[in-house]
Design a protein around this motif. Structure first.
Motif, PDB file in Angstrom:
ATOM      1  N   UNK A  90      54.013  75.302  54.332  1.00  0.00           N
ATOM      2  CA  UNK A  90      53.095  74.336  54.958  1.00  0.00           C
ATOM      3  C   UNK A  90      51.831  75.018  55.484  1.00  0.00           C
ATOM      4  N   UNK A  91      50.749  74.266  55.437  1.00  0.00           N
ATOM      5  CA  UNK A  91      49.537  74.610  56.167  1.00  0.00           C
ATOM      6  C   UNK A  91      49.548  73.844  57.496  1.00  0.00           C
ATOM      7  N   UNK A  92      49.003  74.449  58.542  1.00  0.00           N
ATOM      8  CA  UNK A  92      48.888  73.787  59.849  1.00  0.00           C
ATOM      9  C   UNK A  92      47.411  73.721  60.227  1.00  0.00           C
ATOM     10  N   UNK A  93      46.981  72.554  60.699  1.00  0.00           N
ATOM     11  CA  UNK A  93      45.556  72.340  61.012  1.00  0.00           C
ATOM     12  C   UNK A  93      45.422  71.884  62.467  1.00  0.00           C
ATOM     13  N   UNK A 146      49.860  68.377  61.061  1.00  0.00           N
ATOM     14  CA  UNK A 146      48.775  68.188  62.030  1.00  0.00           C
ATOM     15  C   UNK A 146      49.377  67.715  63.345  1.00  0.00           C
ATOM     16  N   UNK A 147      48.598  67.787  64.405  1.00  0.00           N
ATOM     17  CA  UNK A 147      49.087  67.367  65.717  1.00  0.00           C
ATOM     18  C   UNK A 147      49.185  65.846  65.790  1.00  0.00           C
ATOM     19  N   UNK A 148      48.046  65.180  65.607  1.00  0.00           N
ATOM     20  CA  UNK A 148      47.973  63.724  65.511  1.00  0.00           C
ATOM     21  C   UNK A 148      46.935  63.390  64.454  1.00  0.00           C
ATOM     22  N   UNK A 149      46.957  62.140  63.984  1.00  0.00           N
ATOM     23  CA  UNK A 149      46.035  61.759  62.916  1.00  0.00           C
ATOM     24  C   UNK A 149      44.582  61.887  63.349  1.00  0.00           C
TER      25      UNK A 149
END
Length: 508
Positions: A4-7, A74-77
């Motif tokens: 996974x990538x995390x942003x 992602x944290x939130x959209x």
């Protein structure tokens, strides 16, 4: 284990100094641990999601399309995107088989209901940003109409908090004024002015090295005259901050930057460089020395105006000055007219004339606004004319601020009369710098057509000539405004020339 990538993202650099990024990273790490996901790379961005063009987001999407990771966390959209254009890119990734996970609200992008929920949230986020932008602009426009500048202070001023006008920077303000004065001498180009300002110690707003673009921006900013101009839409507003330079100096700098005065720097600094133009093609007459003789030539090789010797220019200049001179008899007549004017003017309210000019200026501003509303002029034209009117209003306020002192004005006029009695002799006896100063102050419309030189006295000299040649015995023959006009036009010419020569001396 799925790669996974995390942003994570914050909207500004200032937010990045807080704990928002750490909170997002902790939530994403915890989510990945619970879902047995492996984070192979983190993408951290400090850029608003309201606009397209975020470089890190774009690079991440490109790599996901290339299959370098299987999923995105992602944290939130709304931390991912708040504009529909970039949300569409996320939708394309999902359709291509890339899983997208939200660490907080756990949206299921694979189901129809989850996609619908995400799209609704994206629309709401985009609308939130648009509304926030409108409210922000409304607040900024309110500040601007109050004469306050709601952005960071330009070089030479300091921020004093919200709702407060900018104040002069005691260190940089004198150097900014110096920059305008030096450039107004026409002895510097933008490139040669930069190292001069750097040597004087002028820095940018954060104390770093001043750049060429910084000098260009500085010289083009009317904020220093008391006028606020918004570059984004071209609108101008009268500011309440303290003015650093005069409108006349600012206008002179703009004229020089636009090339109206021709080349600003020459190798030999010739006496009349930049003062004469070709009357056929309007190009500047360029000086050059050949075998000890200075020639002024038209740069256009196809023009009928070729070259003219400097001594021919001198002959024409002194002939013009000789015609504008006053005889002793005319000077005495002009002095009597000045004394009459002082006696009569002391019995009237001098503010009336300024009030009429103020009313006229306000009427012109109203007509300009009406022309914009009626669609008679374009927005860009309106903004340009509005800025000119604001500069004129600032100059008028300066004039209103100084009470009319007729005795001082009479003494001023008498000194002007004395000056006009020996114009040609003053030019003959002057050194090179003073010759240029006299020509620029006393003559206008200086052109060369083929081998012929043409020039005429400045307006203030023509007014003095009329004043001195009016037949005696008619006390109402001269309008009061004539005396004021002589002073205004003389002082305007003197101010431009004095600023240039004073700053040239300081720069040596």
């Amino acid at each position: 284990m799925k790669r996974c990538y995390a942003y994570i993202r914050v909207s500004t650099l200032r937010q990045g100094e807080g704990v928002s990024l750490e909170v997002q990273q902790a939530a994403i790490t915890d989510f990945a641990s619970r879902q047995n996901l492996s984070i192979v790379r983190w993408f951290e961005e400090k850029e608003t999601a309201a606009k397209c063009g975020r470089p890190i987001f774009t690079r991440m999407v490109k790599e996901l399309r290339q299959g370098r990771a299987d999923a995105l966390i992602i944290h939130k959209l709304d931390r991912l995107t708040r504009n529909l254009t970039e949300y569409a890119k996320i939708g394309e990734l999902i359709d291509a088989g890339v899983d997208v996970h939200t660490a907080v609200d756990s949206l299921d992008f694979r189901s129809r209901g989850g996609r619908l929920t995400a799209e609704i949230q994206a629309v709401i986020a985009a609308d939130y940003v648009r509304n926030l932008r409108e409210e922000t602009l409304k607040g900024m426009n309110g500040r601007l109409k109050q004469g306050l500048y709601p952005f960071r202070a330009p070089i030479g001023y300091l921020d004093t908090g919200r709702g407060q006008p900018k104040t002069l920077d005691p260190v940089r303000a004198p150097l900014v004024r110096k920059a305008f004065e030096l450039y107004a001498t026409r002895q510097y180009s933008i490139k040669t002015l930069l190292p001069k300002l750097q040597s004087l110690g002028l820095t940018n707003r954060v104390g770093g090295r001043l750049s060429l673009h910084g000098v260009e921006t500085l010289l083009n900013n009317p904020f220093y005259t008391g006028v606020i101009r918004i570059k984004r839409n071209g609108q101008s507003f009268p500011g309440v901050h303290e003015r650093l330079i005069s409108p006349a100096l600012f206008e002179r700098v703009q004229e020089i930057k636009s090339g109206k005065y021709g080349p600003m720097v020459t190798r030999h600094n010739h006496t009349y460089q930049g003062l004469f133009r070709c009357g056929l093609c309007n190009g500047p007459m360029v000086p050059e020395r050949q075998k000890g003789t200075v020639y002024y030539r038209c740069p256009n090789t196809d023009c009928a105006t070729k070259t003219v010797r400097e001594d021919v220019l001198v002959t024409s200049i002194e002939a013009c000055l000789s015609q504008a001179e006053l005889t002793e008899t005319n000077a005495e007549a002009a002095t009597k007219e000045i004394e009459r004017w002082v006696r009569e003017a002391k019995h009237r309210d001098t503010v009336t004339g300024l009030k009429l000019r103020q009313d006229n200026l306000e009427a012109r501003q109203h007509r300009l606004t009406d022309a914009l509303v009626d669609g008679m002029i374009e927005k860009n034209t309106f903004n340009e004319r509005q800025q000119a009117l604001l500069l004129e209003a600032e100059a008028l306020r300066q004039e209103q601020a100084s009470a009319a002192n007729y005795t001082a004005k009479a003494a001023h006029l008498r000194s002007v009369i004395e000056l006009t009695k020996r114009l040609q002799q003053s030019h003959e006896m002057a050194d090179r710098g003073q010759k240029r100063r006299i020509v620029e102050m006393t003559t206008s419309n200086r052109i060369v057509i083929e081998k012929n030189v043409y020039l005429e006295p400045q307006n203030w000299l023509q007014e003095v000539k009329k004043l001195a040649s009016t037949p005696a015995g008619d006390p109402s023959r001269i309008e009061d405004r004539t005396f004021e006009r002589i002073i205004d036009r003389y002082d305007e010419s003197l101010q431009r020339v004095e600023e240039k020569f004073r700053t040239r001396t300081l720069s040596l």
